[in-house]
Design an enzyme around this catalytic site. Structure first.
Site, PDB file in Angstrom:
ATOM      1  N   LYS A 509       0.841  -1.202   0.000  1.00  0.00           N
ATOM      2  CA  LYS A 509       0.000   0.000   0.000  1.00  0.00           C
ATOM      3  C   LYS A 509       0.874   1.248   0.000  1.00  0.00           C
ATOM      4  CE  LYS A 509      -0.397   0.003   5.048  1.00  0.00           C
ATOM      5  NZ  LYS A 509      -1.315   0.033   6.201  1.00  0.00           N
ATOM      6  N   TYR A 733      16.142  31.552   3.244  1.00  0.00           N
ATOM      7  CA  TYR A 733      15.010  32.404   3.608  1.00  0.00           C
ATOM      8  C   TYR A 733      15.044  32.746   5.104  1.00  0.00           C
ATOM      9  CZ  TYR A 733      12.570  31.583  -0.830  1.00  0.00           C
ATOM     10  OH  TYR A 733      12.198  31.541  -2.149  1.00  0.00           O
TER      11      TYR A 733
END
Length: 838
Positions: A509, A733
């Site tokens: 999965k 940043y």
């Protein structure tokens, strides 16, 4: 080399049933790898999980007529699970023996005894394959040499490797790998090396050894009959173990410290792209250069140097050939190509044995794809065979694997073009031959490649990396490498801990925990996983479209997808009466009967599942209809990886045992029971029942200890740019990355959009650049991040490892206070997945 079937029977001490005249050229242990049925002898190996005898009907139908099986025993056991009556297979030979693996090894042993050529035996925890391949590059030009195909170094692989020896062999190079005490004796009797090399001793397969010293002593058993043993004399543990082993062999213990050693390394100078090594052997000074600068390559080259000097390769030839050493492609890589093509790159390896393996891989991978099978193959040099005999054999391999198109490059294979005129009994009309790689790249045949699965396989001198580079679809430089061999190894790791009858459900999965469900599922199917499991129907449907035929359980079915489940034969988990009733109506509407379902009961997880008090009504409802039939009943453990929750876990197991036993008593057919996940399979073996479910353990992480079993996924990227930034400046940043010294800052093309969590920035974690820790500087951006490489010798375009073998993903999850599942499943789809087998 050929053997009459009666000679084989004599060599392995078998009782022969059948009178068919047969000549044996090929040994087979995996029914999927059949190439030459008429000349093949199939050994029906029996393991804890499987019995090769059950593949005999299929092989007989495909033309095999010679089989080795287990002698009848009054004690019926797993070897007798698939009983074979030779009378049902007319015109065949059956050789019966007490143990088919020992018979295979005995045949390898007797075959090896026929030859007096020097045999190099290589063992160790790492470096075996590289040393083997480099010795082949160094010594192959002067000797007809056979060597282990890829990593055929196991109890099965070694006799298959030795079987390659024939009258033309002048040198053989074989690997020997072990995983527990007592295994090396069998390999030593088969290989019987005259020259022994032991590489480094590390932690691989350490779980079956008390200490590294015990492992080293076991590996040294390979050399008890050697003329000479080669090892790193500066490795104190190996040197001590050699002394304790009381080997009679001469020692070439090379050293960078002890000038009295016969092979003394004066100096090692690492340059930008090369390493210069000065050495003294028996008083004579010489130098050589290798095109590598990492320590592992330097040590591997020194082991090769010792072997070359012992075999009296002249120093000038050592110098010349060391400078031309090629990287060892120890794996088949599967990549997405241009124009709808799929590429299988094996462009650094070319010999008939490895071609057989690669063609087999191509054939299996093409079974589910509507793509033509194309082989790009160069001349195969230095085999010791005449071109006529060699390309007759190659053509038969091509024909038996039903290749649709062949592109031959080189003068010898071009001269043999007519031998490739037919494949699988049909004319092979698409044949293109060229004198060299350049001519092919400039041809219409290259430009016309469309919707094909292409095996690229060539000798190094032909530069097939240019073909691979030209055909590869160029994508994001950040890639996730998936080691399919490690995946299979992890499956077998757990299988070894199971009761013989216990099955395994493999969870694929969430795109196989981020690894990519298609290739992972196909690999698990090839290794005969009993069940696959996905979360939702769409995942299972995608696997069906990709050609996966194994049984698939859908763990979280939704009512809107029930027709898909029925159409694609996906077996749903049923966890309450609403889902049950809706699915029964859907099955009845489609006219389906006895569709398998999997009943989930809640024993304490309190997520999905029927309540214990629902069992009587559930049983009554199931028995009152015929649309569905319970195939299994299961539950989920809430804390099997936490010792502090063991009491709760045992209570869950006890409750499940009681409820599932009651449920089974109401039905006449067998209903499989399962509650164990990866952690419980090891920690609560008494609760294995009929099946276990493998999740994170399959992908290489022990959920109980957070240690790596065998790493499957490696996230890596390359350095885009390096800049010098003075102290007191900032990076990224928000000016979060403040520098306290003059620094070298590298930029990597990986960010949080790729799955690199922002919280790892600002020095909270690191990646590896050339094996050294490089901390993340400043905030991690969407598409890039910055790292500090001030103390690392590196350049732009060098590789950076985000997580992998030497930087476990568990270190990142621990830093983030989460679980490795979250990191693995969070890798973006824009990150290219590359699959390989080592």
């Amino acid at each position: 080399m050929s053997y009459a079937i009666e000679h084989v029977a004599e060599l392995i001490g078998a009782k022969r049933t059948g009178t068919r005249q047969a000549t044996i050229d090929w040994l087979l242990t995996d029914s999927r790898s059949l190439s030459f049925p008429e000349e093949t002898l199939f050994f029906a190996l029996s393991t804890k999980r499987n019995n090769g005898a059950k593949y005999i009907p299929e092989l007989y139908a495909r033309g095999v007529r010679n089989f080795v099986i287990v002698r009848d025993s009054p004690h019926k056991g797993r070897e007798q699970d698939a009983e074979i009556d030779p009378d049902n297979y007319p015109d065949s030979n059956f050789l019966t023996v007490p143990n088919t693996l020992k018979a295979l090894q005995r045949l390898g042993e007797r075959h090896r005894a026929r030859f007096n050529a020097p045999v190099v035996g290589i063992t160790g925890s790492n470096g075996k394959t590289i040393v083997k391949e480099w010795l082949y590059q160094l010594l192959g030009p002067d000797h007809v040499t056979v060597r282990s195909p890829r990593s055929y170094n196991s109890q099965i692989g070694v006799p298959l490797s030795v079987w390659q020896m024939n009258e033309t062999t002048r040198l053989a190079i074989f690997e020997a790998g072990i995983s527990e005490v007592g295994e090396m004796h069998a390999l030593e009797t088969i290989i019987k090396p005259t020259i022994g090399i032991i590489t480094g001793i590390g932690g691989a397969h350490q779980e079956n050894f008390f200490s590294l010293q015990e492992k080293c002593m076991e590996k040294l058993q390979l050399f008890k009959g050697c003329d000479v043993i080669i090892y790193n004399g500066d490795n104190e543990m190996i040197a001590n173990c050699v002394g304790k082993s009381l080997l009679s062999a001469r020692e070439i213990a090379w050293s960078m410290v002890d000038k009295e050693k016969p092979l003394y390394i004066n100096k090692v100078d690492k340059e930008k792209e090369h390493t210069l090594i000065r050495y003294r052997y028996l008083g004579m000074d010489n130098t050589y250069r290798i095109p590598f600068i990492d320590d592992a390559s330097i040590e591997n080259s020194l082991n090769c140097l010792a072997a070359c000097t012992y075999l009296m390769l002249p120093p000038e030839q050592i110098t010349e050939r060391m400078a031309r050493l090629e990287p060892v492609a120890m794996r088949l890589e599967v990549k997405e190509g241009k124009n709808g093509c799929v590429l299988i790159n094996d462009s650094y390896n070319s010999d008939p044995a490895s071609l057989d393996i690669a063609l087999d891989f191509l054939y299996r991978r093409s079974q589910d794809k509507k793509l033509k099978r194309t082989l790009i193959l160069s001349d195969i040099p230095e085999t010791g065979q005449t071109p006529v005999a060699l390309y007759r054999r190659v053509a038969r391999l091509v024909h038996n694997k039903d290749i649709h198109k062949i592109i031959g490059i080189g003068n010898e294979i071009t001269a043999a073009e007519s031998r490739f005129a037919f494949a699988a009994g049909k004319p092979l009309t698409e044949r293109h031959f060229f004198p060299d790689t350049e001519a092919f790249l400039n041809s219409a045949a290259f430009n016309d490649l469309r919707n094909e699965i292409i095996l690229i396989k060539g000798a190094r001198s032909f530069g097939f990396e240019r073909i691979s580079e030209a055909l590869e679809l160029k994508v994001h430089q950040t890639i996730l490498e998936i080691n399919l061999s490690a995946l299979a190894g992890n499956l077998n790791h757990f299988r070894a801990k199971l009761n013989p009858a216990t099955k395994a459900i493999c969870m694929v999965k969430a795109s196989a925990y981020g690894a990519g469900s298609h290739e992972v599922a196909k690999t698990l199917q090839e290794h005969r996983a009993d069940y696959l499991a996905v979360a939702v129907a769409d995942e299972g449907s995608d696997l069906r479209k990709a050609g996966v035929t194994a049984s698939i359980i859908v763990m979280n079915p939704e009512t809107s997808t029930f027709k898909t489940l029925l159409d694609d034969k996906l077996e749903p988990e049923i966890y309450n009466f609403r889902i049950l009733e809706t699915f029964i109506r859907a099955a009845e509407k489609e006219g389906v009967t006895h569709f398998p379902i999997h009943i989930k009961i809640d024993t304490g997880m309190h997520r999905l599942g029927f309540n214990p008090e629902d069992i009587p009504l559930l049983t009554k409802r199931l028995k009152g209809q015929d649309a569905v039939i319970p195939r299994s009943i299961f539950s989920h453990l809430a804390g099997s990886d936490s010792p502090e929750l063991d009491s709760f876990t045992r209570n869950q197991i006890t409750l499940f045992d009681r409820l599932s036993t009651t449920f089974q008593a109401s039905f006449t057919h067998r209903i499989l029971r399962h509650i164990c996940n990866s952690a419980a399979a090891e920690r609560f073996p008494e609760a294995q029942f009929d099946m276990i479910r493998l999740g994170i353990g399959l992908y290489g992480i022990d959920p109980a200890t957070n240690r790596l079993i065998r790493n499957v996924s490696t996230l890596k990227t390359t350095i885009l740019q390096i800049r010098n930034v003075p102290a007191a400046e900032t990076v990224g940043y928000g000016r979060k990355g403040r520098l306290t010294r003059d620094s070298r800052i590298a930029v990597l093309p990986v960010g949080y959009a790729d799955g690199l969590n922002r919280r790892l920035g600002n020095g909270n974690a690191y990646c590896l650049v050339n094996g050294k820790q490089a901390p993340y500087m400043g905030n991690i951006c969407m598409d890039v991040c910055m790292i500090d490489v001030t103390d690392i010798d590196c350049n732009e375009a060098d590789q950076a490892i985000i997580f992998g073998d030497d930087l476990p993903v568990t270190l990142l999850s621990d830093t983030l206070g989460t679980i490795p599942y979250e990191i693995l499943t969070g890798i973006s789809t824009r990150v290219k997945r590359i699959y390989y087998q080592d």
